[in-house]
Design an enzyme around this catalytic site. Structure first.
Site, PDB file in Angstrom:
ATOM      1  N   SER A 450     -18.711  80.758  85.505  1.00 34.99           N
ATOM      2  CA  SER A 450     -18.416  80.054  86.749  1.00 34.99           C
ATOM      3  C   SER A 450     -19.128  78.719  86.745  1.00 34.99           C
ATOM      4  CB  SER A 450     -18.874  80.880  87.960  1.00 34.99           C
ATOM      5  OG  SER A 450     -18.835  80.119  89.147  1.00 34.99           O
ATOM      6  N   TYR A 463     -24.394  86.227  92.531  1.00 35.78           N
ATOM      7  CA  TYR A 463     -23.212  85.858  91.748  1.00 35.78           C
ATOM      8  C   TYR A 463     -23.584  84.821  90.694  1.00 35.78           C
ATOM      9  CZ  TYR A 463     -18.434  84.212  90.827  1.00 35.78           C
ATOM     10  OH  TYR A 463     -17.253  83.866  90.240  1.00 35.78           O
TER      11      TYR A 463
END
Length: 604
Positions: A450, A463
């Protein structure tokens, strides 16, 4: 082993036979600046089954040298091939194998009419037909900027050719070849120098071989025709060849009606570095042409030979394939000719993806798996191998989102996000990467990280931590698996409109506030409008070009650049976002119904 001297005009050619005298004949033709000794290990592996014939081309090894330094035109080389076949008494069609300039000669033989009925099949290694090179350059340049860069990249790799063709410069370069060839070029290509190679002739061979370039290349000697053939052709493509881009080595697609493509993670001298692989593929191909069955591997190789199918015949495994980036990636690979295994924890969603692939004429199979389940992933990997074979590409895409402060993330929430986002990627890499390494034919692992892997985040810490770990896992594994020819890519998409936002959990805040934050994020991602298909295209390019880290959307590219140029600026930006997030959460808490607030913080 039987040695012969065969005359071709003024030239005497040194020919060596091995193996079964009555077996199918296999003729091996070497390139520049080699001799037939480059085939020794391959020939020994073929000898128990075939009559193996290898010879030193004119001016090389134990063969004699023409008086005219330009007497290396392809017509003369075809005379030599015919003389060899006649001189050793070959009375049935041969299976021709060529490497480098030997492959260029092979294309001349199979695409012309002179050897009709005398050649049964052709295996080409790192030597496209001269006609195919020009056609490839024109077709590739027409694809746009990327195509132009591909052609320019090939021009850079071929920069030595004009030097070899130039007077004086060619001789200087040829004289330097013996200084670097055995321990330099060969070692770089992964093949250790072998005692007994005729190094004393290398200086002479390198000088003589200049005639190959000067007699057959340049505007004064343009190739004629399109070099098409209906004979069975096998391309062995070394994916680490320093002298040709992969698309050029595949330029025979559409020009051979029965084309089989094999890829091997090796350099230019693959016959030296991977002789067992080369011999196994030649054996399988020849036995099929001689009337044997078309094996599963050959079926895959034939599918890989279809024009316009960059991943034809390859097996691609995608986790999280039921929606978003996983679904788009599965569809994209299937559209490029791959067989796809669509895996997801939601079997119905994965089946919908597979049905869509089938409706578009592709091939896909469904498997339900939770990547957080270690035993389940073991069963999944075993099932894929037993049912379909070893994957060529694995896309570890499955992931979950979680928002809220790290101090509010309890053990259960932390365990779930880690087990899916990080452990699931680890399992996919370990299980399938081990299969690829054992097979010995390379492969590629793609891990979805990400843009938050590039910078700290107060709003998505759990995350971001898992995705940062995925990025580092990918970097470590890329170094570990490089000797096995297995590429590893970390893809950092950016703000992409996928369902992951709708399913993101928020911790440490009332449900009403969490719902409001989720709705804001959904609107942001929808406004941003980057579709998952854009990531799928980036993934396919990354596999084709073996990219290490691929930020996709502009914000991901900017985040990566900022992390490299000024980490401090990234931290300052994270602090700013934290303050904005705190004010937003406080405002939402004030606006939320009081009964929702008094229920207290809980996962939403």
């Amino acid at each position: 082993m039987r040695d012969h001297r065969v005359r071709s005009g003024e030239i005497e050619l040194a020919v060596r036979e091995r193996g079964a005298e009555h077996g199918p004949p296999v003729v091996l033709v070497h390139g520049y600046p080699d001799t037939s000794a480059v085939w020794d290990e391959v020939a020994e592996a073929l000898a128990p089954r075939f009559r193996v014939i290898a010879y030193d081309v004119r001016g090389a090894g134990a063969s004699t040298t023409p008086e005219d330094p330009l007497d290396y035109a392809l017509d003369a080389l075809m005379d030599d091939l015919a003389a060899v076949l006649d001189g050793v008494g070959v009375d049935r069609p041969v299976h021709l194998v060529g490497h480098d300039w030997g492959s260029i000669q092979g294309w001349e033989a199979v695409a012309g009419g002179r050897f009709t009925g005398r050649i049964a099949s052709f295996t080409s290694i790192s030597g496209p037909a001269r006609q195919h090179v020009g056609q490839w350059a024109r077709e590739t340049a027409q694809l746009g900027p990327r195509g132009v860069m591909e052609v320019l990249g090939q021009a850079r790799r071929s920069a030595y050719m004009p030097l070899l063709m130039a007077p004086r410069a060619g001789e200087l370069l040829a004289r330097a070849i013996p200084l670097v060839f055995e321990r330099g070029m060969r070692a770089m290509e992964g093949a250790e120098p072998r005692p007994g190679h005729p190094a004393p002739t290398l200086h002479r061979d390198a000088l003589n071989g200049l005639g190959l370039y000067r007699a057959n290349m340049g505007r004064q000697n343009p190739p004629e025709g399109e070099a098409r053939t209906d004979l069975p052709v096998q391309l062995i493509v070394p994916t680490k060849d320093r002298y040709a881009v992969r698309s050029l080595l595949l330029s025979a697609r559409g020009r051979a009606s029965r084309l089989y493509v094999r890829r091997v993670p090796a350099g230019h001298w693959v016959a030296r570095s991977h002789p067992d692989v080369v011999a196994r593929w030649i054996t399988e191909f020849v036995e099929h042409v001689e009337g044997g069955p078309e094996t599963q591997d050959l079926l895959r190789a034939r599918a890989a030979g279809e024009p316009g199918k960059d991943f034809g015949g390859q097996l691609v495994v995608v986790t999280g394939a039921g929606s978003g980036i996983g679904r788009a990636t599965a569809l994209a690979f299937a559209g490029a000719g791959a067989r796809v295994v669509a895996a997801d924890i939601d079997e119905g969603a994965a089946k919908h993806t597979a049905d869509e692939i089938a409706a578009n004429g592709g091939e896909a199979n469904v498997y339900r798996v939770d990547v957080a389940d270690a035993d389940g992933m073991e069963r999944f990997a075993d099932y894929v191998r037993a049912t379909f074979g070893v994957p060529d590409v694995v896309v570890n895409n499955a992931g979950v989102g979680i928002g809220g402060a790290l101090l509010d993330t309890d053990e259960e929430a932390w365990g779930r996000v880690r087990s899916v986002n990080l452990d699931g990627v680890y399992r996919g890499c370990r299980l399938f990467g081990r299969q690829m390494a054992e097979r010995g034919e390379g492969g590629h692992l793609v891990n979805l990280a990400s843009m938050v892997a590039f910078a700290p985040s107060a709003g998505l810490p759990a995350y971001a931590i898992t995705k940062s770990a995925v990025l580092q896992l990918s970097e470590c594994l890329r170094v570990e698996l490089e000797p096995d020819g297995i590429g590893v890519t970390a893809v950092c998409p950016g703000v992409i409109n996928t369902p992951i936002v709708r399913h993101t959990k928020f911790v440490g805040m009332p449900p009403a506030v969490a719902e409001q934050l989720r709705e804001q994020a959904i609107r942001l991602f929808e406004r941003r409008g980057h579709p998952p298909e854009q990531v799928a295209e980036a993934i396919m390019r990354a596999v084709q070009h073996n990219r290490a880290v691929v930020p996709v959307a502009p914000e991901a590219q900017a985040s990566r650049m900022l992390s490299r140029v000024s980490p401090g600026a990234g931290r300052a930006l994270a602090r700013f976002r934290r303050r904005v997030g705190e004010r937003t959460q406080q405002r939402l808490e004030r606006e939320a119904p009081q009964d929702e607030i008094t229920r207290g913080p809980e996962d939403a």
